[in-house]
Structures are given as structure tokens and as C-alpha cells.
Scaffold this motif. Sequence first.
Motif, PDB file in Angstrom:
ATOM      1  N   ALA A 218      39.507  30.321  56.856  1.00  0.00           N
ATOM      2  CA  ALA A 218      37.761  30.138  57.487  1.00  0.00           C
ATOM      3  C   ALA A 218      37.911  30.196  59.226  1.00  0.00           C
ATOM      4  CB  ALA A 218      37.393  28.863  56.666  1.00  0.00           C
ATOM      5  N   ALA A 221      36.424  33.294  60.633  1.00  0.00           N
ATOM      6  CA  ALA A 221      35.001  33.736  60.019  1.00  0.00           C
ATOM      7  C   ALA A 221      34.046  33.883  61.211  1.00  0.00           C
ATOM      8  CB  ALA A 221      34.259  32.502  59.268  1.00  0.00           C
ATOM      9  N   GLU A 222      34.607  34.419  62.702  1.00  0.00           N
ATOM     10  CA  GLU A 222      33.360  34.893  63.714  1.00  0.00           C
ATOM     11  C   GLU A 222      34.079  36.175  64.481  1.00  0.00           C
ATOM     12  OE1 GLU A 222      30.870  33.816  64.904  1.00  0.00           O
ATOM     13  OE2 GLU A 222      30.875  31.970  62.790  1.00  0.00           O
ATOM     14  N   CYS A 242      37.779  36.196  51.411  1.00  0.00           N
ATOM     15  CA  CYS A 242      36.565  35.569  52.780  1.00  0.00           C
ATOM     16  C   CYS A 242      35.744  34.536  51.648  1.00  0.00           C
ATOM     17  CB  CYS A 242      35.566  36.612  53.994  1.00  0.00           C
ATOM     18  SG  CYS A 242      36.874  37.771  54.261  1.00  0.00           S
ATOM     19  N   PHE A 247      32.696  32.890  54.080  1.00  0.00           N
ATOM     20  CA  PHE A 247      32.010  33.634  55.075  1.00  0.00           C
ATOM     21  C   PHE A 247      32.041  35.333  54.740  1.00  0.00           C
ATOM     22  CE2 PHE A 247      36.410  33.882  56.054  1.00  0.00           C
ATOM     23  CZ  PHE A 247      36.321  34.839  56.744  1.00  0.00           C
ATOM     24  N   PRO A 249      33.069  38.984  55.634  1.00  0.00           N
ATOM     25  CA  PRO A 249      33.685  39.018  57.002  1.00  0.00           C
ATOM     26  C   PRO A 249      32.589  40.259  57.663  1.00  0.00           C
ATOM     27  CG  PRO A 249      34.426  40.627  55.271  1.00  0.00           C
ATOM     28  CD  PRO A 249      33.390  38.835  54.125  1.00  0.00           C
TER      29      PRO A 249
END
Length: 330
Positions: A218, A221-222, A242, A247, A249
Motif C-alpha cells: 500500500a 499506491a502513488e 494491488c 489500490f 496500479p
Amino acid sequence: MVHQQRSRGRLSPSGDTQDIERNGGETDGEDITRLLAPRLAHFAGVARTEHVTRAAQEMGVPQSTLSRALVRLEQDLGVDLFARRGRTVSLTPAGRTFLGSVERALAEIERAAEEVRADADPATGKVAFGFLHTMGAETVPNLLHAFRDDHPRIRFSLVQDHGGAMLERLRAGELDLCLTSPVPDAPDLVARRLDEQKLRLVVPAGHRLAGRRRIRLAEAAEESFVTLEPGYGMRRITDALCREAGFTPRIAFEGEETETLRGLVAAGLGVALLPPPAVPRPGVAELTVTAPRAVREIGVAWPAGGPETPPVAAFKKFLLSRRGRLLPQP
């Protein structure tokens, strides 16, 4: 050159032609091939000896059977192949033309028969074996080396591909066995789990996370991800992990080979979930993923219910014996 021509369009009145006669007596290419094939060896034997009785003795068939086969062959072709003088015969011009092609066809059949017999030989036969690209550098060479300790002359046809393509090759009869991931669950295939492989989050060497040894997925995630293309097993696993981490991807690049993805990561173009490399790659850091549990299962698959040759059976037994120790230890 003029060939004596018989009337055409109807087949000789034998048991193997009745269905076609009911369809109007016309033959297409597939029909005539099916009808002629059993008679070609008889024709070649008589052409070689130019004597029906002698040919029948050499081939171990009744003379009457051989004579009827020749008559039916000529009727089906609509051409006289022999000029007859009692039991002695000689080829007509049409017969000589036909004989050349028949001898080549029979030689090709003999070659094909020898090839399939050789491939099924318990000591020297062949196995068509598929595996993932990531298994090619270390895992498969080690497996083959160990197997050939006891089976030194068995031959292999090796295919590297992604999992979905290999399963289709199994179904098409192009492969006998394959190592794949995820382990398939399909009614027309048999699959057995052999091992599991830990996946790592691979980041550029200068990345903000590069100094870490462990990471929760996690936390990435960005990040932009580089992944294998849709249809590859590792892509499905990446998407699923993911999703489990909460999240979706963001995909920056898609590729077809894991070491190419490592190169993209080293160039600072994203991060990736990948199995361990055979040889450490400079320019990247590889982090252990602590949550969710990031592994991929490796299994062997083969067609359900199909016959298998002794070499295939031996190699399958060997692979199953490697359960839990298929992959090189880190």
C-alpha cells in the motif's frame, strides 16, 4: 503423351465407397485420398515386381485381394495403370507417372512413422516442454541437468512463453507439459502445484524507498508501475495484489519480459512487482513485500485424459518429485 482414360465420376463398388456413392458418386480431394491410401503400397509392390503372384507373395496378401485392389485403384482414378499379359503386368505411361508420386508418398509416410516411433522411445524419445521466461535462466537448466542423470538420451523441444499461450499450446497438442503460473484450473487440463516464489517490489536505486528492506504494498499506491502485458500471469498477480492492498496500479509501461521491466525500473520509469532475478541487476533495489503476502504459485500442467509416451511420463514423474524444491534456493 496420351493416357488411356476410363469413365470418371463414380467410385468402385467396394465397402469403403458406399457412403460417397449415396452422395451422388462424386469425389473431392479428401475423399479420393482416403480411398486410395490403403491401395498405394499394393500398387507399388506390383509395379516393382511386374508380376501379381510374386508381389502377392512378397507382401503376404492373397493374390485375389491384390488383383481386386489394383482394379479398384484404376477404377477410382479412371486411368489404366497396367498393361496386363496374364499374371505379368507392365506399367502404362500413366502408371509410370503415378508410381513416382506414390513412391515419394510412401517414403514420407515411412519417415513420419519412424519419427513418431523415435519420439516415443523410452530411452531416446522426445518431450515438448514449455516454461515461463523467468524459469529459463536457472530453474529449467537445473531441472534438465538433474533429470538427465538418469535419462541421458531423452531429447527435449523447449518453448518459452507466457502462461496463457502455453496452455493453448497444450490444448493444441504442441506441448506435452508446461511449467506455468498461476496454476490453471480448467476441466480439460490437469495441473499440480509444485512450488511458490516470493515476489519483490523493485524500485530504482535512487528512489525514496530504496533504502528500505521491507515494505507494505500500500505504500507504493502513488507510484507508477511497469508491468507485463495483459494476459501474462504476472500481470494478473500484480493487479490482484494491488487490489488486495487497496489500490489500482497506475501503469506507465507494459512489456513482455521481466528483465526488460527491471531495466525500465533502473531507468527511473516506475516500480514493479517481480520474481527474484537469476543475477542481481545494478540500478535497482528489491524490497520484500510484507503485506499482502506476495507470492506466485508455480505448477506443472498437461492435457487431461490424453495418452502419454514413456519419455513424457518419466519427465512428469520427475517434475512431481520436485514438489517444494523446484526453484533454486536464495
